[in-house]
Motif scaffolding. Structure first.
Motif, mmCIF file in Angstrom:
data_model
loop_
_atom_site.group_PDB
_atom_site.id
_atom_site.type_symbol
_atom_site.label_atom_id
_atom_site.label_comp_id
_atom_site.label_asym_id
_atom_site.label_seq_id
_atom_site.Cartn_x
_atom_site.Cartn_y
_atom_site.Cartn_z
ATOM 1 N N VAL A 107 0.903 -1.233 0.093
ATOM 2 C CA VAL A 107 -0.031 0.106 0.089
ATOM 3 C C VAL A 107 0.843 1.036 0.020
ATOM 4 O O VAL A 107 0.643 2.243 -0.808
ATOM 5 C CB VAL A 107 -0.719 0.047 1.026
ATOM 6 N N GLU A 108 1.781 1.233 0.933
ATOM 7 C CA GLU A 108 2.693 2.415 0.849
ATOM 8 C C GLU A 108 3.543 2.471 -0.417
ATOM 9 O O GLU A 108 3.655 3.799 -0.944
ATOM 10 C CB GLU A 108 3.772 2.254 2.009
ATOM 11 N N ALA A 109 3.948 1.660 -1.104
ATOM 12 C CA ALA A 109 4.591 1.797 -2.278
ATOM 13 C C ALA A 109 3.575 2.038 -3.299
ATOM 14 O O ALA A 109 4.302 2.809 -4.365
ATOM 15 C CB ALA A 109 5.340 0.391 -2.647
ATOM 16 N N HIS A 110 2.298 1.891 -3.378
ATOM 17 C CA HIS A 110 1.520 2.436 -4.468
ATOM 18 C C HIS A 110 1.421 3.689 -4.311
ATOM 19 O O HIS A 110 1.638 4.491 -5.242
ATOM 20 C CB HIS A 110 0.055 1.653 -3.984
ATOM 21 N N PHE A 111 1.213 4.448 -3.007
ATOM 22 C CA PHE A 111 1.158 5.746 -2.909
ATOM 23 C C PHE A 111 2.217 6.508 -3.273
ATOM 24 O O PHE A 111 2.288 7.258 -3.894
ATOM 25 C CB PHE A 111 0.954 6.136 -1.572
ATOM 26 N N ARG A 112 3.487 5.906 -3.058
ATOM 27 C CA ARG A 112 4.770 6.467 -3.533
ATOM 28 C C ARG A 112 4.881 6.633 -4.845
ATOM 29 O O ARG A 112 5.463 7.720 -5.534
ATOM 30 C CB ARG A 112 5.944 5.893 -2.814
ATOM 31 N N ASP A 113 4.648 5.575 -5.316
ATOM 32 C CA ASP A 113 4.532 5.275 -6.832
ATOM 33 C C ASP A 113 3.703 6.416 -7.643
ATOM 34 O O ASP A 113 4.269 7.072 -8.720
ATOM 35 C CB ASP A 113 4.289 4.072 -7.555
ATOM 36 N N VAL A 114 2.617 6.709 -7.261
ATOM 37 C CA VAL A 114 1.809 7.761 -7.638
ATOM 38 C C VAL A 114 2.212 9.135 -7.463
ATOM 39 O O VAL A 114 2.000 9.877 -8.376
ATOM 40 C CB VAL A 114 0.180 7.296 -7.042
ATOM 41 N N ALA A 115 2.633 9.199 -6.022
ATOM 42 C CA ALA A 115 3.158 10.623 -5.916
ATOM 43 C C ALA A 115 4.296 11.148 -6.922
ATOM 44 O O ALA A 115 4.653 12.061 -7.241
ATOM 45 C CB ALA A 115 3.474 10.711 -4.467
ATOM 46 N N ASP A 116 4.966 10.054 -7.237
ATOM 47 C CA ASP A 116 6.399 10.357 -7.964
ATOM 48 C C ASP A 116 5.884 10.658 -9.356
ATOM 49 O O ASP A 116 6.794 11.012 -10.233
ATOM 50 C CB ASP A 116 7.063 9.280 -8.050
ATOM 51 N N ALA A 117 4.741 10.095 -9.759
ATOM 52 C CA ALA A 117 4.265 10.289 -11.165
ATOM 53 C C ALA A 117 4.044 11.774 -11.614
ATOM 54 O O ALA A 117 3.933 11.878 -13.113
ATOM 55 C CB ALA A 117 3.087 9.429 -11.444
ATOM 56 N N SER A 118 3.546 12.596 -10.959
ATOM 57 C CA SER A 118 3.339 13.942 -11.346
ATOM 58 C C SER A 118 4.063 14.904 -10.233
ATOM 59 O O SER A 118 4.378 14.650 -9.343
ATOM 60 C CB SER A 118 2.045 14.021 -11.533
ATOM 61 N N GLY A 119 3.614 16.279 -10.922
ATOM 62 C CA GLY A 119 4.179 17.259 -9.994
ATOM 63 C C GLY A 119 2.789 17.760 -8.944
ATOM 64 O O GLY A 119 3.075 18.670 -8.141
ATOM 65 N N LEU A 120 1.750 16.981 -8.987
ATOM 66 C CA LEU A 120 0.607 17.580 -8.255
ATOM 67 C C LEU A 120 0.687 17.037 -6.823
ATOM 68 O O LEU A 120 1.112 15.649 -6.553
ATOM 69 C CB LEU A 120 -0.897 16.745 -8.615
ATOM 70 N N PRO A 121 0.305 17.754 -5.798
ATOM 71 C CA PRO A 121 0.125 17.399 -4.443
ATOM 72 C C PRO A 121 -0.984 16.234 -4.410
ATOM 73 O O PRO A 121 -1.922 16.173 -5.193
ATOM 74 C CB PRO A 121 -0.560 18.785 -3.709
ATOM 75 N N VAL A 122 -0.623 15.317 -3.375
ATOM 76 C CA VAL A 122 -1.448 14.188 -3.144
ATOM 77 C C VAL A 122 -2.231 14.188 -1.909
ATOM 78 O O VAL A 122 -1.834 14.443 -0.943
ATOM 79 C CB VAL A 122 -0.613 12.713 -3.046
#
Length: 285
Positions: A107-122
């Protein structure tokens, strides 16, 4: 925000633009698109992008738009994140990956991968009652170290866990359950992601404004006054998309039907919603 559909079931871009303007004029200082109430599981990726573009055009650049991009698939969630950024979103709402029941580290890795994918705040979306997956307090504390993971929409129903995270991070917490707005604010929360605001944005805003000026008694009075409608919208055994759309449609506002497998509210439910709405707004008329 609900996602309005036309009579034929297509995305209603004009209706979405009109509803978005009404919500902003009613006091919403930001909009969440393609969230749970926006029927994100049954809208296409192209519709999600078109919705962002239509609402952005209608409300201008000064209104923050947060796009729901969470799915059960990390690769698709990353793709939706990139598309949301391209379409004009200011941030993304990411639910825990559901159905597969990944372990905490995944779950943690999922969120990190998504956060790394753009410049948008999560904004993390913790709603285990729907996903079957908890974003645990310890996971949130670790994720808060990521520079783009900045907020939480909290539907955990775990007040102690929420307070543990608040005490150890700078994450901005938003109440995701209508009945929790005042407890969230009282423990240092930031705001409120509301389903009821689709139909009564001014009443929801009045709660926040009263609290912000230190009039907690007035905030509580307004919160309790909203409780009958809130119960019918969110706790009647029907999803909020169903009840909110039923009331919006009855008021002649953009909504349309819900998409299967959801089914539109029956006449009795719609009548009860309208009656509660009238009781709420009558004293203000």
């Amino acid at each position: 925000m609900v996602t309005p559909f036309t009579a034929s079931g297509a995305l209603d871009r004009d209706g979405a633009a009109s509803l978005a303007v009404r919500l902003v004029e009613g006091g919403c200082d930001g909009l969440v698109l393609s969230g749970t109430t926006g029927e994100s599981p049954t809208t296409t990726d192209a519709e999600k992008s078109a919705l962002i573009a239509a609402v952005r055009s209608a409300v201008g650049d000064g209104v923050p738009l947060v796009a729901g991009v969470g799915t059960a698939d990390t690769v698709r969630t990353v793709e939706l994140t990139k598309a949301a950024e391209k379409s004009g979103a200011d941030g993304i709402l990411v639910v825990a990956p559901y159905y597969s029941l990944p372990p905490r580290e995944a779950v943690e890795a999922h969120f990190r991968d998504v956060a790394d994918a753009s410049g948008l705040p999560v904004m993390l979306y913790d709603i285990p009652g729907r996903t079957g997956v908890r974003v645990t307090p310890d996971t949130m504390v670790r994720l808060a170290e990521h520079p783009r993971i900045v907020a939480v929409k909290d539907c955990s129903y775990d007040a102690l866990g929420t307070q543990r995270v608040r005490a150890r991070t700078d994450l901005a917490f938003y109440a995701g359950s209508e009945e929790h707005v005042l407890p969230t604010l009282a423990t240092g929360g930031t705001g409120y992601v509301s389903t009821a605001a689709n139909v009564v944005p001014r009443h929801v805003r009045a709660i926040l404004d009263a609290y912000a000026r230190g009039d907690t008694a007035e905030a509580a009075r307004r919160q309790l006054g909203l409780s009958e409608l809130v119960e019918l919208v969110t706790a009647s055994g029907l999803p909020g998309a169903v009840t909110a759309k039923a009331l919006l449609g009855d008021l002649g506002l953009p909504a349309g039907r819900v998409r299967p497998p959801l089914r539109s509210a029956d006449a009795k439910t719609a009548a009860a919603l309208r009656e509660a709405y009238e009781r709420l707004v009558a004293p203000q008329a």
